[in-house]
Design an enzyme around this catalytic site. Structure first.
Site, short mmCIF file in Angstrom:
data_model
loop_
_atom_site.label_atom_id
_atom_site.label_comp_id
_atom_site.label_asym_id
_atom_site.label_seq_id
_atom_site.Cartn_x
_atom_site.Cartn_y
_atom_site.Cartn_z
N GLY A 7 0.82 -1.20 0.00
CA GLY A 7 0.00 0.00 0.00
C GLY A 7 0.85 1.25 0.00
N ASN A 8 0.28 2.35 -0.42
CA ASN A 8 1.00 3.63 -0.39
C ASN A 8 0.02 4.79 -0.39
OD1 ASN A 8 0.77 3.33 -3.51
ND2 ASN A 8 2.24 1.76 -2.90
N SER A 24 9.59 3.53 -0.95
CA SER A 24 9.48 2.08 -1.12
C SER A 24 10.41 1.39 -0.13
CB SER A 24 9.80 1.68 -2.56
OG SER A 24 11.08 2.12 -2.91
N HIS A 70 -4.92 -7.22 -7.37
CA HIS A 70 -4.00 -6.25 -6.78
C HIS A 70 -4.61 -5.53 -5.56
CE1 HIS A 70 -0.81 -2.90 -7.75
NE2 HIS A 70 -0.89 -3.17 -6.46
N HIS A 94 -3.87 -3.03 -0.62
CA HIS A 94 -4.08 -4.38 -1.13
C HIS A 94 -5.14 -5.05 -0.27
CE1 HIS A 94 0.34 -4.31 -2.76
NE2 HIS A 94 -0.45 -3.44 -3.35
N HIS A 120 -3.67 3.87 -1.74
CA HIS A 120 -3.70 2.60 -2.47
C HIS A 120 -3.45 1.47 -1.47
CE1 HIS A 120 -2.60 -0.74 -4.95
NE2 HIS A 120 -1.31 -0.63 -4.70
N SER A 133 7.71 5.46 -3.66
CA SER A 133 6.95 4.23 -3.92
C SER A 133 7.04 3.80 -5.38
CB SER A 133 5.49 4.49 -3.56
OG SER A 133 4.68 3.51 -4.15
N SER A 134 7.10 2.48 -5.59
CA SER A 134 7.14 1.96 -6.97
C SER A 134 5.83 2.26 -7.71
CB SER A 134 7.40 0.45 -6.96
OG SER A 134 6.39 -0.18 -6.20
N GLU A 135 4.79 2.60 -6.94
CA GLU A 135 3.50 2.93 -7.56
C GLU A 135 3.34 4.43 -7.81
OE1 GLU A 135 1.77 0.86 -8.89
OE2 GLU A 135 1.57 -1.00 -7.72
ZN LIG Z 1 0.05 -2.19 -4.91
#
Ligand SMILES: [Zn+2]
Length: 211
Positions: free
Chosen positions: A27-28, A44, A155, A96, A94, A73-75
């Site tokens: 999550g982020n 991240s 996801h 999961h 975001h 974050s990778s997102e």
């Molecule tokens: Zn994710």
């Protein structure tokens, strides 16, 4: 710099962990600054339990890393793409979430079972796209359109808001909606709020009347 929005990101991610919306480093969260081009976002690979304000990353609207000791974050592409497309969006969450992920597998719109949930519905499902990719960011923007929430197949979910409180509320209600929907479908009793009621509730919310 940008202490205020970094603190908002940290508080939100700790709250999301406390109430079980996120686990581990999944999550982020992101929050837009007063300068529309500046966004604070969770880094991240930093455990949330030990995260400090100075660990939060700052990126610009194009997702370029501006400040902070850890990679954003990778997102990040998903968060910045939504903020580029929607000037009304000032925060994103975001997760999961377990129930959101279960319900996303059906590919069907998530519908409300109670009045507060109606604010975000119908919630559409973004087809599976590789996490962190520009394609996922593009699909989230197009599926979201002018709504506040989408489910991400295999996801989780992506929620937006006019501020971080707003985005967190959307995440909490969406996870609740997914849980109620799953159990009532298992019982064979699922019965969503009628569409005209949903439209009335949405009009009341737009007119700033509480539901
Ligand atoms: Zn994710």
């Amino acid at each position: 710099m940008y202490e205020d929005i970094k603190q908002q990101v940290l508080d939100a991610i700790l709250e999301a962990q406390k109430i079980g919306l996120i686990h581990g480093t999944s999550g982020n969260v992101s929050v837009r600054g007063e300068d529309d081009n500046i966004i604070a976002i969770t880094p991240s690979c930093v455990p949330y339990e030990t995260m400090k304000v100075e660990d939060i990353a700052i990126v610009n609207l194009d997702g370029e890393w501006i400040e902070g000791p850890h990679k954003p974050s990778s997102e990040t592409p998903m968060h910045t793409a939504v903020m580029r497309a929607r000037s009304d969006v000032r925060a994103n969450v975001h997760t999961h979430g377990k129930f959101a992920t279960i319900m996303a597998m059906s590919g069907e719109d998530l519908l409300p079972s109670s009045p507060p949930e109606a604010e975000f519905t119908p919630i559409k499902v973004v087809p599976f796209t590789m996490p962190g990719s520009d394609n996922l960011a593009k699909n989230v923007v197009s599926t979201l359109a002018d709504k506040r929430v989408v489910l991400l197949k295999n996801h989780g979910m992506f929620c937006t808001g006019a501020d971080i409180g707003n985005a967190m509320a959307a995440a909490i209600y969406t996870e609740e909606m997914a849980e109620i929907c799953m159990f009532s479908k298992l019982l064979g009793t699922f019965d969503a709020l009628p569409e005209d009621v949903v439209a009335n509730i949405q009009a009341m919310i737009a007119a700033d009347k509480a539901v």
